[in-house]
Design an enzyme around this catalytic site. Structure first.
Site, short mmCIF file in Angstrom:
data_model
loop_
_atom_site.label_atom_id
_atom_site.label_comp_id
_atom_site.label_asym_id
_atom_site.label_seq_id
_atom_site.Cartn_x
_atom_site.Cartn_y
_atom_site.Cartn_z
N HIS A 306 41.69 45.80 35.76
CA HIS A 306 41.80 44.63 34.89
C HIS A 306 41.36 43.41 35.67
CE1 HIS A 306 43.46 41.63 32.18
NE2 HIS A 306 43.42 42.58 31.28
N ASP A 364 45.23 49.91 27.62
CA ASP A 364 44.40 50.80 26.80
C ASP A 364 44.52 52.25 27.20
OD1 ASP A 364 43.46 48.82 25.19
OD2 ASP A 364 41.90 48.26 26.62
N1 ACO Z 1 36.77 52.76 37.76
C1 ACO Z 1 36.17 52.76 38.99
N2 ACO Z 1 35.94 51.65 39.73
C2 ACO Z 1 36.30 50.48 39.20
C3 ACO Z 1 36.92 50.38 37.94
C4 ACO Z 1 37.17 51.58 37.22
N3 ACO Z 1 37.74 51.54 36.00
N4 ACO Z 1 37.18 49.08 37.66
C5 ACO Z 1 36.75 48.37 38.71
N5 ACO Z 1 36.22 49.21 39.65
C6 ACO Z 1 35.71 48.82 40.96
C7 ACO Z 1 34.33 48.18 40.85
O1 ACO Z 1 33.30 49.13 41.02
C8 ACO Z 1 34.37 47.17 41.99
O2 ACO Z 1 34.13 47.86 43.19
P1 ACO Z 1 33.42 47.07 44.43
O3 ACO Z 1 34.35 45.96 44.80
O4 ACO Z 1 33.30 48.13 45.48
O5 ACO Z 1 32.10 46.59 43.91
C9 ACO Z 1 35.83 46.71 42.01
O6 ACO Z 1 36.57 47.80 41.45
C10 ACO Z 1 36.08 45.45 41.21
O7 ACO Z 1 35.53 45.64 39.91
P2 ACO Z 1 34.90 44.48 39.03
O8 ACO Z 1 34.03 45.08 37.98
O9 ACO Z 1 34.29 43.45 39.92
O10 ACO Z 1 36.21 43.89 38.40
P3 ACO Z 1 36.29 43.03 37.11
O11 ACO Z 1 37.51 42.23 37.24
O12 ACO Z 1 35.02 42.31 36.85
O13 ACO Z 1 36.43 44.13 35.94
C11 ACO Z 1 37.25 45.54 34.26
C12 ACO Z 1 37.56 44.39 35.23
C13 ACO Z 1 36.00 45.15 33.40
C14 ACO Z 1 38.42 45.71 33.30
C15 ACO Z 1 36.98 46.84 35.05
O14 ACO Z 1 38.09 47.18 35.83
C16 ACO Z 1 36.57 48.00 34.16
O15 ACO Z 1 35.39 48.14 33.82
N6 ACO Z 1 37.55 48.87 33.76
C17 ACO Z 1 37.30 49.95 32.83
C18 ACO Z 1 37.24 49.43 31.42
C19 ACO Z 1 38.60 49.06 30.89
O16 ACO Z 1 39.56 49.83 30.98
N7 ACO Z 1 38.69 47.87 30.24
C20 ACO Z 1 39.93 47.42 29.60
C21 ACO Z 1 40.34 46.09 30.11
S1 ACO Z 1 41.92 45.71 29.49
C22 ACO Z 1 41.68 45.09 27.98
O17 ACO Z 1 40.65 44.64 27.58
C23 ACO Z 1 42.87 45.11 27.11
#
Ligand code: ACO
Length: 429
Positions: A306, A364
């Site tokens: 998140h 979720d």
């Molecule tokens: N699986 C694997 N790796 C992940 C995941 C994941 N679900 N989420 C983040 N990471 C990793 C990224 O690759 C990144 O790695 P790095 O630092 O080595 O490059 C690091 O964790 C940080 O990720 P970001 O994308 O920079 O984090 P951000 O805050 O932008 O993204 C997000 C948050 C979009 C929710 C992300 O965690 C994601 O895509 N999760 C899966 C989708 C999801 O479940 N969304 C629901 C959100 S809750 C809601 O809307 C109610």
């Protein structure tokens, strides 16, 4: 405002940046005059360090995993309140008295039906249309059906538009569902609760009696409440940005629904359940964990991580309890999907990659499991999120319209395109 000032040194000059004090959370540097004084922009793609507005509605502390609606912790509301009461709280700032709640419930209930002509509008969509696609269109079209509540400068019209949307979104989402499965629309039944009415509109058919299960009704109400607002997330910011131009509230909420549809946001619950189904059995989990860690795969574990919560999502905790309760009461605790979900959660919470990046299950991850158990197809997961978030969007929109400092949202950019150059005639290219 506090007496504290941050100093920015640039090209031998010092600029004072006033430090604003929130009631909770980190201090905020006021950079509003920076461009005028120093001729520089700030660069913050994704707004990770930027507060785009003042708001008194919702507070999140992502480090400790805390979510407050108007100051009240989500866990207390989930235990003691109802979605409609939370709607009142979010819209008006305080918990209602019994009389206020009765009046609010009556006002919402009175507006649950949609204009009969809307039925024809639905019929223009492809019969297999995704309910989110239908909702974006139909909610946008509400401005045409309810033109008498589109004047944003009239507080009464704003109020009526808010009530209309809270009341009609469940009806519209249920109609979108019924249309997508080829069943007749079911009119709202105002004797039922907000959540019970929605379940009835989705699952009743004219040929059979449908009795709303109190367990499912409570679980649905809780799902709605837990998703009701989440401060300046992507869809809420979209609603505010759309509204900042003076667009009518129906258009703004339609924009919010469009944004919510993305898999990184509200679409995650659908994507998460599809992922659990794809994994299928517990023995395949390590393969998917490995894929999630491999950047080149482009795969992420849906329902994990998140932007704000770097500790357990407090909504996920409540939702997990609900999932256990609903599946237990339905007698399907041994559901293979749930087994995969539980094992995936266990492994991810112990795995270095997920632990070090603070990737916890989000709301979720569990909501999809409950909705599937209730009998909803995955395509309805995000529409249910949209119904629930409508009150948050509309509360934030109303707050923005009433804000004297409100301006049209207009971010700047770090331009990296070509320098100015002269047009080259086609013959010489
Ligand atoms: N699986 C694997 N790796 C992940 C995941 C994941 N679900 N989420 C983040 N990471 C990793 C990224 O690759 C990144 O790695 P790095 O630092 O080595 O490059 C690091 O964790 C940080 O990720 P970001 O994308 O920079 O984090 P951000 O805050 O932008 O993204 C997000 C948050 C979009 C929710 C992300 O965690 C994601 O895509 N999760 C899966 C989708 C999801 O479940 N969304 C629901 C959100 S809750 C809601 O809307 C109610």
């Amino acid at each position: 405002m506090s007496d504290k000032v941050a100093k920015l040194e640039l090209d031998g000059k010092t600029y004072d940046l006033p430090v604003l004090k929130p009631t909770l959370g980190p201090d905020v540097l006021d950079i509003r005059k920076l461009y005028g004084e120093a001729d520089v922009f700030t660069f913050d793609p994704g707004f990770t360090s930027t507060a785009a507005c003042e708001s008194a509605i919702t507070y999140i502390d992502g480090d400790v995993g805390e979510l407050l609606y108007r100051g009240y912790p989500i866990e207390q509301l989930a235990e003691k309140s109802t979605h409609l009461e939370v709607c009142y709280l979010l819209l008006y700032g305080e918990l209602p008295t019994a009389a206020q709640l009765a009046d609010f419930t009556q006002r919402v209930t009175k507006h649950t039906m949609v204009h009969e002509q809307m039925h024809y509008f639905f019929r223009g969509f492809r019969r297999d249309a995704h309910p989110m696609a239908t909702m974006v269109g139909v909610v946008g079209a509400m401005a045409a059906f309810y033109h008498d509540s589109t004047d944003i400068n009239d507080p009464w019209q704003r109020e009526v538009a808010a009530i209309r949307m809270i009341a009609k979104l469940p009806t519209i989402a249920a109609m979108a569902y019924k249309y997508s499965v080829g069943q007749p629309f079911v009119y709202p039944k105002n004797a039922l609760s907000y959540a019970g009415n929605f379940l009835h509109m989705c699952f009743a058919v004219p040929a059979e009696e449908y009795v709303v299960s109190p367990i499912l009704e409570k679980a649905m109400d809780r799902i709605m409440m837990l998703h009701a607002d989440h401060e300046q997330n992507a869809s809420t910011s979209t609603v505010r940005l759309a509204g900042s131009s003076g667009a009518n509230p129906f258009a703004c909420i339609a924009a919010g629904i469009a944004c919510l549809w993305g898999p990184a946001h509200g679409g995650a619950n659908q994507a998460c359940l599809e992922m659990l189904k794809e994994i299928g059995t517990v023995d395949r989990i390590p393969e998917y964990i490995a894929k999630a860690k491999d950047k080149s795969s482009g795969f992420r574990l849906m329902g994990f991580g998140h932007r704000v919560y770097k500790n357990f999502d407090p909504r996920a905790k409540v939702m997990k309890e609900s999932a256990d309760e609903v599946l237990g009461l339905l007698g399907i605790e041994n559901n293979p999907l749930l087994q995969v979900a539980k094992e995936l959660e266990r492994i991810a919470l112990e795995d270095d990659y997920f632990v070090s990046k603070k990737l916890y299950p989000n709301v979720d991850f569990y909501s999809g499991i409950i909705l599937e158990a209730m009998g909803f197809p995955t395509s309805m997961f995000t529409p249910i999120f949209a119904i629930s978030r409508t009150v948050g969007w509309i509360s934030q929109w109303k707050e923005m319209i009433a804000d004297k400092n409100q301006k049209i949202g207009r971010p700047r950019q770090l331009y990296i395109g070509p320098q100015k150059r002269d047009y080259v005639d086609l013959r010489h290219r």
